[in-house]
Design an enzyme around this catalytic site. Structure first.
Site, PDB file in Angstrom:
ATOM      1  N   CYS A   2     -11.442   1.223   1.971  1.00 49.44           N
ATOM      2  CA  CYS A   2     -12.535   0.306   1.685  1.00 49.44           C
ATOM      3  C   CYS A   2     -13.601   1.078   0.916  1.00 49.44           C
ATOM      4  O   CYS A   2     -13.510   2.298   0.771  1.00 49.44           O
ATOM      5  CB  CYS A   2     -13.136  -0.269   2.973  1.00 49.44           C
ATOM      6  SG  CYS A   2     -12.009  -1.291   3.942  1.00 49.44           S
ATOM      7  N   GLY A  28     -11.222  -1.998  -2.729  1.00 50.20           N
ATOM      8  CA  GLY A  28     -10.990  -3.176  -1.912  1.00 50.20           C
ATOM      9  C   GLY A  28     -11.255  -4.442  -2.686  1.00 50.20           C
ATOM     10  O   GLY A  28     -12.322  -4.598  -3.273  1.00 50.20           O
ATOM     11  N   ASN A 101     -15.206   2.588   6.391  1.00 51.60           N
ATOM     12  CA  ASN A 101     -13.981   2.870   5.641  1.00 51.60           C
ATOM     13  C   ASN A 101     -13.143   3.810   6.471  1.00 51.60           C
ATOM     14  O   ASN A 101     -13.573   4.920   6.798  1.00 51.60           O
ATOM     15  CB  ASN A 101     -14.317   3.507   4.282  1.00 51.60           C
ATOM     16  CG  ASN A 101     -13.071   3.969   3.545  1.00 51.60           C
ATOM     17  OD1 ASN A 101     -12.005   3.374   3.688  1.00 51.60           O
ATOM     18  ND2 ASN A 101     -13.205   5.027   2.763  1.00 51.60           N
ATOM     19  N   GLY A 102     -11.939   3.394   6.814  1.00 51.18           N
ATOM     20  CA  GLY A 102     -11.064   4.240   7.616  1.00 51.18           C
ATOM     21  C   GLY A 102     -10.335   3.431   8.657  1.00 51.18           C
ATOM     22  O   GLY A 102     -10.158   2.209   8.537  1.00 51.18           O
ATOM     23  N   TYR A 258      -4.104   8.465  -5.784  1.00 51.79           N
ATOM     24  CA  TYR A 258      -4.131   7.045  -6.159  1.00 51.79           C
ATOM     25  C   TYR A 258      -5.447   6.329  -5.905  1.00 51.79           C
ATOM     26  O   TYR A 258      -5.929   5.566  -6.744  1.00 51.79           O
ATOM     27  CB  TYR A 258      -3.020   6.308  -5.398  1.00 51.79           C
ATOM     28  CG  TYR A 258      -3.021   4.799  -5.585  1.00 51.79           C
ATOM     29  CD1 TYR A 258      -2.459   4.221  -6.721  1.00 51.79           C
ATOM     30  CD2 TYR A 258      -3.577   3.957  -4.630  1.00 51.79           C
ATOM     31  CE1 TYR A 258      -2.461   2.838  -6.898  1.00 51.79           C
ATOM     32  CE2 TYR A 258      -3.583   2.573  -4.796  1.00 51.79           C
ATOM     33  CZ  TYR A 258      -3.024   2.020  -5.931  1.00 51.79           C
ATOM     34  OH  TYR A 258      -3.021   0.667  -6.102  1.00 51.79           O
TER      35      TYR A 258
END
Length: 506
Positions: A2, A28, A101-102, A258
């Site tokens: 995210c 996201g 985020n995670g 990526y």
């Protein structure tokens, strides 16, 4: 994966947050949210969709205040309701909002303790809401009528003791300021920057990636260290503190492969330069193991692999060509929910230029191969465009294991590399030859940018989970939640939540 952002400024932050989230849109594409604060009042707008679709002029006008946070989310199992869009909010204590985020690897245990021991209500399936309530409980147990900066840091230290897994967090306390912290391994990225205004006020931004800071005309200061926290008051006073007792750098190496934008710098490593080195090392392997190759042209699979593919072409003295035209209005297929949607979108997203393929032996380069869906469809497209032979190279090693730290990779059985050797993978995707990056070369490609990074989370390639709390039972449960069948199951949650004490922007 995210994207998170937070700003304390001397002027309204709504537009800056919008622009910053747009710069983080690659992290996201499922949902977006912005929460701002003015005179102790919070204003929230969040919904499923891209940033540009979630926020219209009428929403922006109502997002008042010089302080705020934002979030973009990508799809995971059970998260198709806008109720799970972030930031989340609780009104006690003090009015706290949080974006994350995670992934928390002990979320079930935490949820039970939050509900049974802390007596707090959890309204969604999101581990981010659990994390918010853990922090809120810890802060309420130590703070008086007015929370002090040290109270915030103590609460964060207690979060570290209770929470396991990966988390880069941005939060806001109504009228007081914003805070951010990073898990003790630094698995997910977060950095901060500043800029001076003409009035002499210093404005601050916290974001997942440096590109959001620098493209917003802020000066990057640095990444937060593993376990480190930052608090920026509404007056622009900055305090930092290490809040984890045993912190160790182990950033996710897939960020460099990526996830991150190439123009970002993460933990002092240029993502662009790291991908260049991936190409250099992969070229060396090809020349070493296949010196008599008959490759006529090297073509990247846009966009992430371009940097590595160009370096391979230079090192091997072979033509580099853009053989695919990308439709930029199709979301990243890696993060699409469901195999059929991913498969269908490949041809909508890419179109082959026949003259670059016809009668040639082509080496296609991708950043990684996960399910193999994209690879097999693109190889088929190359053959239909007239390629004589189609070879495939991956800038990363085979992905064989689920990622448990915030990347919604599929179950092990859905990986094309699952229980297959190199020849079997090559046959499965329909290539004439397949070359993978070696694990050592991938690590060194990133580490060359910052030699102090001695450890990385490479779990999706190696199966070694850095937090040490992952076993087969956990992976079995994760597999059930992440399967395409689970993602396509109906979600009965309500699409609308009104948080008490919060001004929802409609």
């Amino acid at each position: 994966m995210c994207g998170i952002i937070g700003i304390v400024a001397n002027n309204p932050v709504n537009q800056m947050l919008f622009d910053g989230l747009t710069l983080l849109q690659h992290r996201g594409q499922d949902a977006a949210g912005i929460l701002t604060c003015e005179n102790n009042r919070l204003f929230l707008r969040k919904e499923n969709g891209l940033v540009k679709d979630v926020f219209h002029t009428r929403h922006m006008r109502q997002l008042l205040g010089n302080m705020g946070i934002g979030h973009v989310r990508y799809p995971t199992a059970g998260c198709d309701s806008s109720a799970e869009a972030q930031p989340f909010y609780v009104n006690a204590p003090f009015g706290i909002a949080l974006g994350h985020n995670g992934n928390l690897t002990n979320v079930d245990e935490l949820r039970a303790s939050v509900q049974q021991l802390d007596h707090r209500h959890i309204n969604t399936n999101s581990d981010s809401e659990v994390l918010l309530n853990v922090f809120a409980h810890e802060l309420s147990s130590i703070a008086g009528e007015e929370p002090k900066v040290e109270d915030v840091f103590t609460a964060i230290a207690n979060v570290h003791r209770r929470a396991q897994g990966a988390y880069a967090v941005i939060g806001l306390i109504a009228g007081r300021g914003i805070f951010a912290f990073r898990d003790p391994y630094g698995i997910r990225p977060v950095c901060y920057g500043q800029r001076k205004t003409s009035q002499g006020f210093t404005e601050y931004m916290i974001a997942s990636e440096s590109v959001a800071i620098e493209a917003s005309d802020f000066e990057l200061i640095r990444d937060l260290a593993p376990g480190e926290a930052i608090f920026i008051s509404s007056e622009g006073e900055v305090t930092l503190k290490q809040c984890a007792t045993q912190a160790k750098y182990a950033p996710c190496i897939f960020e460099y492969v990526y996830l991150a934008r190439p123009d970002s710098i993460i933990d002092d490593v240029s993502v662009y330069r790291a991908r260049m080195r991936m190409g250099e090392r992969l070229a060396a392997k090809i020349l070493r193991e296949w010196p008599d190759n008959d490759i006529d042209v090297i073509i990247p699979i846009p966009d992430t692999s371009r940097t590595a593919a160009l370096e391979i072409a230079v090192a091997m003295n072979i033509k580099y060509r853009e053989g695919f035209v990308k439709n930029r209005y199709i979301a990243r297929t890696f993060i699409m929910p469901g195999q059929e949607m991913r498969k269908r979108s490949v041809r909508q997203k890419l179109n082959a230029i026949d003259l670059e393929f016809r009668g040639k032996n082509v080496l296609l380069v991708d950043d990684s191969i996960v399910r193999g869906t994209t690879s097999s469809e693109i190889i088929r497209m190359a053959r239909e465009a007239g390629a004589n032979k189609v070879y495939m190279a991956s800038a990363a090693p085979p992905v064989r294991y689920p990622n448990v730290y915030g990347i919604d990779m599929p179950t092990a059985s859905e990986f094309v590399a699952h229980n297959r050797d190199n020849d079997a993978i090559c046959e499965a995707i329909g290539a004439d030859r397949l070359i993978y990056q070696d694990m050592h070369d991938l690590i060194e490609s990133v580490r060359a940018g910052n030699p102090t990074l001695n450890t990385f989370d490479c779990s999706c390639f190696t199966g070694d989970y850095i937090t040490g709390d992952i076993d087969e039972a956990y992976l079995d449960i994760l597999s059930q939640r992440r399967s395409d069948h689970s993602k396509n199951a109906p979600n009965n949650q309500s699409r609308d939540i009104v948080a008490v004490g919060l001004y929802n922007v409609q």
